[in-house]
Design a protein around this motif. Sequence first.
Motif, PDB file in Angstrom:
ATOM      1  N   ARG A 163       6.559   1.170   6.790  1.00 50.01           N
ATOM      2  CA  ARG A 163       6.090   2.446   6.237  1.00 50.01           C
ATOM      3  C   ARG A 163       5.167   2.199   5.054  1.00 50.01           C
ATOM      4  NH1 ARG A 163       3.970   6.966   6.272  1.00 50.01           N
ATOM      5  NH2 ARG A 163       4.949   8.693   5.193  1.00 50.01           N
ATOM      6  N   TRP A 164       5.529   1.265   4.183  1.00 48.85           N
ATOM      7  CA  TRP A 164       4.690   0.953   3.018  1.00 48.85           C
ATOM      8  C   TRP A 164       3.302   0.519   3.461  1.00 48.85           C
ATOM      9  CZ3 TRP A 164       4.946   1.663  -2.070  1.00 48.85           C
ATOM     10  CH2 TRP A 164       4.051   0.957  -2.877  1.00 48.85           C
ATOM     11  N   ASN A 165       3.237  -0.349   4.460  1.00 49.47           N
ATOM     12  CA  ASN A 165       1.952  -0.851   4.944  1.00 49.47           C
ATOM     13  C   ASN A 165       1.099   0.239   5.588  1.00 49.47           C
ATOM     14  OD1 ASN A 165       2.267  -3.456   4.024  1.00 49.47           O
ATOM     15  ND2 ASN A 165       3.317  -4.108   5.876  1.00 49.47           N
ATOM     16  N   SER A 166       1.708   1.320   6.007  1.00 52.23           N
ATOM     17  CA  SER A 166       0.936   2.406   6.616  1.00 52.23           C
ATOM     18  C   SER A 166       0.032   3.082   5.586  1.00 52.23           C
ATOM     19  CB  SER A 166       1.863   3.444   7.262  1.00 52.23           C
ATOM     20  OG  SER A 166       2.537   4.206   6.278  1.00 52.23           O
ATOM     21  N   PHE A 167       0.267   2.852   4.319  1.00 55.98           N
ATOM     22  CA  PHE A 167      -0.543   3.455   3.251  1.00 55.98           C
ATOM     23  C   PHE A 167      -1.716   2.565   2.851  1.00 55.98           C
ATOM     24  CE2 PHE A 167       3.736   5.237   2.494  1.00 55.98           C
ATOM     25  CZ  PHE A 167       3.432   6.553   2.740  1.00 55.98           C
ATOM     26  N   ARG A 168      -1.792   1.376   3.392  1.00 56.23           N
ATOM     27  CA  ARG A 168      -2.877   0.449   3.024  1.00 56.23           C
ATOM     28  C   ARG A 168      -4.203   0.950   3.534  1.00 56.23           C
ATOM     29  NH1 ARG A 168      -1.150  -5.634   3.558  1.00 56.23           N
ATOM     30  NH2 ARG A 168      -3.198  -5.707   2.642  1.00 56.23           N
ATOM     31  N   SER A 169      -5.238   0.637   2.784  1.00 49.86           N
ATOM     32  CA  SER A 169      -6.578   1.034   3.219  1.00 49.86           C
ATOM     33  C   SER A 169      -7.037   0.121   4.345  1.00 49.86           C
ATOM     34  CB  SER A 169      -7.555   0.986   2.063  1.00 49.86           C
ATOM     35  OG  SER A 169      -7.588  -0.303   1.483  1.00 49.86           O
ATOM     36  N   GLU A 170      -7.856   0.656   5.186  1.00 44.10           N
ATOM     37  CA  GLU A 170      -8.379  -0.103   6.324  1.00 44.10           C
ATOM     38  C   GLU A 170      -9.556  -0.938   5.909  1.00 44.10           C
ATOM     39  OE1 GLU A 170      -6.681  -0.089   9.142  1.00 44.10           O
ATOM     40  OE2 GLU A 170      -5.326   1.274   8.149  1.00 44.10           O
ATOM     41  N   ARG A 191     -11.547   1.595  -9.434  1.00 44.07           N
ATOM     42  CA  ARG A 191     -12.571   2.576  -9.063  1.00 44.07           C
ATOM     43  C   ARG A 191     -12.402   3.092  -7.636  1.00 44.07           C
ATOM     44  NH1 ARG A 191     -18.081   0.350 -10.545  1.00 44.07           N
ATOM     45  NH2 ARG A 191     -17.071   0.529 -12.546  1.00 44.07           N
ATOM     46  N   ASP A 192     -11.927   2.230  -6.731  1.00 43.21           N
ATOM     47  CA  ASP A 192     -11.782   2.649  -5.335  1.00 43.21           C
ATOM     48  C   ASP A 192     -10.752   3.761  -5.144  1.00 43.21           C
ATOM     49  OD1 ASP A 192      -9.850   0.711  -6.020  1.00 43.21           O
ATOM     50  OD2 ASP A 192      -9.503   0.228  -3.925  1.00 43.21           O
ATOM     51  N   HIS A 193      -9.903   3.982  -6.132  1.00 46.97           N
ATOM     52  CA  HIS A 193      -8.906   5.050  -6.045  1.00 46.97           C
ATOM     53  C   HIS A 193      -9.529   6.431  -6.255  1.00 46.97           C
ATOM     54  CE1 HIS A 193      -5.221   2.587  -5.775  1.00 46.97           C
ATOM     55  NE2 HIS A 193      -6.028   1.683  -6.299  1.00 46.97           N
ATOM     56  N   LEU A 194     -10.810   6.478  -6.608  1.00 47.14           N
ATOM     57  CA  LEU A 194     -11.509   7.748  -6.750  1.00 47.14           C
ATOM     58  C   LEU A 194     -11.981   8.283  -5.399  1.00 47.14           C
ATOM     59  CD1 LEU A 194     -13.639   6.947  -9.919  1.00 47.14           C
ATOM     60  CD2 LEU A 194     -11.479   8.222  -9.794  1.00 47.14           C
ATOM     61  N   ASP A 195     -12.014   7.426  -4.387  1.00 48.53           N
ATOM     62  CA  ASP A 195     -12.385   7.850  -3.047  1.00 48.53           C
ATOM     63  C   ASP A 195     -11.346   8.861  -2.547  1.00 48.53           C
ATOM     64  OD1 ASP A 195     -13.775   7.376  -0.332  1.00 48.53           O
ATOM     65  OD2 ASP A 195     -11.652   6.963   0.093  1.00 48.53           O
ATOM     66  N   PRO A 196     -11.785  10.007  -1.990  1.00 47.71           N
ATOM     67  CA  PRO A 196     -10.823  11.033  -1.558  1.00 47.71           C
ATOM     68  C   PRO A 196      -9.780  10.540  -0.556  1.00 47.71           C
ATOM     69  CG  PRO A 196     -13.046  11.935  -1.584  1.00 47.71           C
ATOM     70  CD  PRO A 196     -13.175  10.448  -1.833  1.00 47.71           C
ATOM     71  N   ASP A 197     -10.178   9.708   0.413  1.00 48.01           N
ATOM     72  CA  ASP A 197      -9.191   9.193   1.372  1.00 48.01           C
ATOM     73  C   ASP A 197      -8.188   8.279   0.695  1.00 48.01           C
ATOM     74  OD1 ASP A 197     -10.199  10.569   3.569  1.00 48.01           O
ATOM     75  OD2 ASP A 197     -11.583   8.949   4.098  1.00 48.01           O
ATOM     76  N   ARG A 198      -8.677   7.435  -0.187  1.00 41.90           N
ATOM     77  CA  ARG A 198      -7.781   6.523  -0.918  1.00 41.90           C
ATOM     78  C   ARG A 198      -6.848   7.315  -1.827  1.00 41.90           C
ATOM     79  NH1 ARG A 198      -7.691   0.966  -2.041  1.00 41.90           N
ATOM     80  NH2 ARG A 198      -5.765   0.638  -3.142  1.00 41.90           N
ATOM     81  N   ALA A 199      -7.394   8.320  -2.494  1.00 41.75           N
ATOM     82  CA  ALA A 199      -6.566   9.151  -3.382  1.00 41.75           C
ATOM     83  C   ALA A 199      -5.467   9.863  -2.591  1.00 41.75           C
ATOM     84  CB  ALA A 199      -7.447  10.156  -4.119  1.00 41.75           C
ATOM     85  N   ARG A 200      -5.794  10.323  -1.383  1.00 43.88           N
ATOM     86  CA  ARG A 200      -4.797  10.985  -0.542  1.00 43.88           C
ATOM     87  C   ARG A 200      -3.677  10.013  -0.166  1.00 43.88           C
ATOM     88  NH1 ARG A 200      -4.064  10.320   4.371  1.00 43.88           N
ATOM     89  NH2 ARG A 200      -6.148   9.531   4.822  1.00 43.88           N
ATOM     90  N   ARG A 201      -4.051   8.786   0.219  1.00 48.58           N
ATOM     91  CA  ARG A 201      -3.036   7.778   0.551  1.00 48.58           C
ATOM     92  C   ARG A 201      -2.181   7.442  -0.665  1.00 48.58           C
ATOM     93  NH1 ARG A 201      -7.386   5.589   3.344  1.00 48.58           N
ATOM     94  NH2 ARG A 201      -7.656   3.974   1.776  1.00 48.58           N
ATOM     95  N   ASP A 202      -2.805   7.402  -1.840  1.00 49.39           N
ATOM     96  CA  ASP A 202      -2.044   7.138  -3.070  1.00 49.39           C
ATOM     97  C   ASP A 202      -0.977   8.202  -3.290  1.00 49.39           C
ATOM     98  OD1 ASP A 202      -3.591   4.901  -3.579  1.00 49.39           O
ATOM     99  OD2 ASP A 202      -4.784   5.856  -5.155  1.00 49.39           O
ATOM    100  N   VAL A 203      -1.370   9.464  -3.116  1.00 54.54           N
ATOM    101  CA  VAL A 203      -0.426  10.574  -3.300  1.00 54.54           C
ATOM    102  C   VAL A 203       0.694  10.490  -2.267  1.00 54.54           C
ATOM    103  CG1 VAL A 203      -0.184  13.094  -3.139  1.00 54.54           C
ATOM    104  CG2 VAL A 203      -2.089  12.103  -4.415  1.00 54.54           C
ATOM    105  N   GLU A 204       0.341  10.202  -1.020  1.00 50.44           N
ATOM    106  CA  GLU A 204       1.360  10.074   0.029  1.00 50.44           C
ATOM    107  C   GLU A 204       2.309   8.918  -0.257  1.00 50.44           C
ATOM    108  OE1 GLU A 204      -0.953   9.675   3.579  1.00 50.44           O
ATOM    109  OE2 GLU A 204      -1.408  11.824   3.673  1.00 50.44           O
ATOM    110  N   ARG A 205       1.755   7.785  -0.685  1.00 50.34           N
ATOM    111  CA  ARG A 205       2.591   6.616  -0.992  1.00 50.34           C
ATOM    112  C   ARG A 205       3.520   6.921  -2.164  1.00 50.34           C
ATOM    113  NH1 ARG A 205      -1.043   3.144  -1.142  1.00 50.34           N
ATOM    114  NH2 ARG A 205      -1.589   3.396  -3.321  1.00 50.34           N
TER     115      ARG A 205
END
Length: 82
Positions: free
Chosen positions: A75-82, A8-22
């Motif tokens: 680089r991979w870790n840069s996509f992790r959520s805070e 469910r947390d992947h629906l958050d816009p910031d998380r979704a953006r990081r998913d796309v970037e990753r």
Amino acid sequence: MAVEYNGRDHLDPDRARRDVEREAYVTAAGWTMLRFGAYLIIRHPDLVAARVRTTLRHDPTRSSAGQPRTVSPTRWNSFRSE
């Protein structure tokens, strides 16, 4: 191959953006990305396992020597959520 669980947390816009970037990063590095939602993982783990097996068997992203490609952990870790 990268396998990602999308809860469910992947629906958050910031998380979704990081998913796309990753995903863009790992696919540019030559990886295959598989994503699975909670329903499929919980209700049909056999289908998830079958998809992973099939992808591993036919994965064109493996190097010519048969070894998996690597990505930078930093680089991979840069996509992790805070």
